[in-house]
Structure formats: structure tokens, C-alpha cells
Design a protein around this motif. Structure first.
Motif, PDB file in Angstrom:
ATOM      1  N   ASP A 109      18.037  60.920  16.771  1.00  0.00           N
ATOM      2  CA  ASP A 109      17.226  59.732  17.030  1.00  0.00           C
ATOM      3  C   ASP A 109      18.103  58.518  17.336  1.00  0.00           C
ATOM      4  O   ASP A 109      17.782  57.712  18.219  1.00  0.00           O
TER       5      ASP A 109
ATOM      6  N   MET B 183      19.393  58.799  20.908  1.00  0.00           N
ATOM      7  CA  MET B 183      18.362  58.494  21.906  1.00  0.00           C
ATOM      8  C   MET B 183      18.101  56.994  22.023  1.00  0.00           C
ATOM      9  O   MET B 183      17.595  56.528  23.045  1.00  0.00           O
ATOM     10  N   ALA B 184      18.454  56.239  20.993  1.00  0.00           N
ATOM     11  CA  ALA B 184      18.212  54.796  20.991  1.00  0.00           C
ATOM     12  C   ALA B 184      19.344  53.997  21.637  1.00  0.00           C
ATOM     13  O   ALA B 184      19.222  52.776  21.783  1.00  0.00           O
TER      14      ALA B 184
ATOM     15  N   ARG C 291      18.514  65.218  12.376  1.00  0.00           N
ATOM     16  CA  ARG C 291      17.527  64.590  13.244  1.00  0.00           C
ATOM     17  C   ARG C 291      17.780  63.089  13.340  1.00  0.00           C
ATOM     18  O   ARG C 291      17.554  62.468  14.382  1.00  0.00           O
ATOM     19  N   THR C 292      18.272  62.503  12.265  1.00  0.00           N
ATOM     20  CA  THR C 292      18.608  61.074  12.278  1.00  0.00           C
ATOM     21  C   THR C 292      19.677  60.779  13.323  1.00  0.00           C
ATOM     22  O   THR C 292      19.602  59.778  14.046  1.00  0.00           O
TER      23      THR C 292
END
Length: 218
Positions: free
Chosen positions: A69, A72-73, A65-66
Motif C-alpha cells: 500500500d 502504491m501511494a 500488505r502495508t
């Protein structure tokens, strides 16, 4: 923790909007491949159905998940999100995003050198409480497929994260003929359909896709 898959369906209002999106996705995938080692695959495809000339399907896999994320950034991703948000008229209907965790998966090295891949993305809804039983059978199908089907190039069985009754699959074949003539007719698939078909299954949705850009593995 299992790898994470993300599926995005973008139904554009015009072909020209889809073309712009493909250009943006190509930039994202190039940056992602070079700079995000924990993004394990990132590719975009279009339906092979001739009546649908406006949709894009984006399929992504992350080690955690990291990693998702962090992806997405990035600026390229924020750019396409802003473009879609600020130009809602570019989409015909709502886009959908689904997430899933890997139950079982394999990818063959020769995938990278195969042209005109036949990609199947499926969503299977089982009756309440029956997904776990179905997934055990899917493990057997995946194992037999890996052992016996050289031109099944990638095969992923996934647990949908938002619905406890849905299984998703991403399957990549060397050709349509191989998918229909070898995989679908295989003993493992036929036994799975017979034992874990309509009695515990509520619906099946398939989309057959043509690869347009990005990378399907590392």
C-alpha cells in the motif's frame, strides 16, 4: 504473514508506448530500491517470444500488505497509473494484475551478478480442491531444487490470492539450457509432473521473460 507477490501484464499497442513505460518503470524501481526496504523485489521484463514485442511483465514482492500500500501511494507509481488511465489507447486490450502469497521460496546471492537471466513465470490451475495437495509436492520440488541446482537462482511457489485453485511460480535460471537440461529433467520435477500432472491439473500457462530493469532481490 507470507510475503506478497504482484504480477502486472501490460499489453501495449505500440513499441514506442512500451519504451515510455520502461522508462517510467526504471524510475520507479530505482526509487523503490533506495527508499522502500520492505519492497523485496521489483523488476520488469519483456517476453522472449519474438512475436510479442509490445508487452511488459512487472513482478513485485512485498514483505507485507502495508508495504504494498505504501508503494502504491508513491508519486512515481501514481504517475504511471495516471498515464495509463488517461491514455487508454496506449494499451491493446486490458492490463491484468494478479496477487499471490508465498508458499515456498529461495533466492541465491549470485543472482545479482548473473547476466541474461532466463525467467519463467507460470500460472497453473488445478481442479477444485486440489491445490493444497499440489502445493505439498511443490515444497519438495523447491527443496530439491535449492539443494541440487546451483544455477537455479531464484524459485518461488505462490498461492494465488484471487483464485483458490491457482498456483503461480516465478523461476530464474542462469540460462535457457540450464532450465531445460537440468531443472525440467530433474527427478523432483519429473516425479511432480507424474504424480500431480494432468490428473489434478486443468491448465498450465508459461511465459519466458527477459529481464529489462529493476532489482530481483535484496
Amino acid at each position: 504473514m507470507p510475503n506478497i507477490f504482484v504480477f502486472a501484464h501490460l499489453p501495449f499497442a505500440k513499441e514506442e508506448y512500451r519504451k515510455t513505460a520502461e522508462e517510467k518503470l526504471a524510475n520507479i524501481s530505482e526509487y523503490t530500491k533506495q527508499n522502500e526496504p520492505d519492497t523485496l523485489r521489483y523488476f520488469f521484463s519483456v517476453p522472449r517470444e519474438e512475436s510479442d514485442v509490445k508487452s511488459i511483465y512487472v513482478i513485485e514482492e512485498y514483505a507485507s500488505r502495508t508495504a504494498f500500500d505504501a508503494h502504491m501511494a508513491t508519486e512515481n507509481v501514481k504517475d504511471i497509473v495516471a498515464w495509463l488511465t488517461e491514455n487508454a489507447q496506449h494499451l491493446k486490450g486490458e492490463s491484468t494484475v494478479n496477487m499471490a502469497e508465498v508458499n515456498t521460496s529461495f533466492t541465491r546471492p549470485k543472482l545479482a551478478n548473473t547476466k541474461d537471466l532466463w525467467i519463467c513465470y507460470a500460472s497453473i490451475k488445478y481442479k477444485e480442491g486440489k491445490r493444497a495437495v499440489a502445493l505439498e509436492s511443490w515444497k519438495h520440488v523447491a527443496s530439491e531444487t535449492e539443494k541440487n541446482e546451483a544455477d537455479t537462482l531464484s524459485y518461488s511457489i505462490l498461492r494465488d490470492s484471487g483464485n483458490p485453485d491457482i498456483v503461480r511460480t516465478v523461476e530464474v535460471y542462469a540460462s535457457q539450457e540450464y532450465f531445460k537440461g537440468v531443472h525440467v529433467s530433474s527427478k523432483a520435477v519429473q516425479e511432480n509432473m507424474k504424480s500431480f500432472g494432468d490428473e489434478i491439473r486443468e491448465s498450465v500457462q508459461h511465459v519466458f521473460l527477459q529481464y529489462r530493469g529493476g532489482f530481483l532481490g535484496r
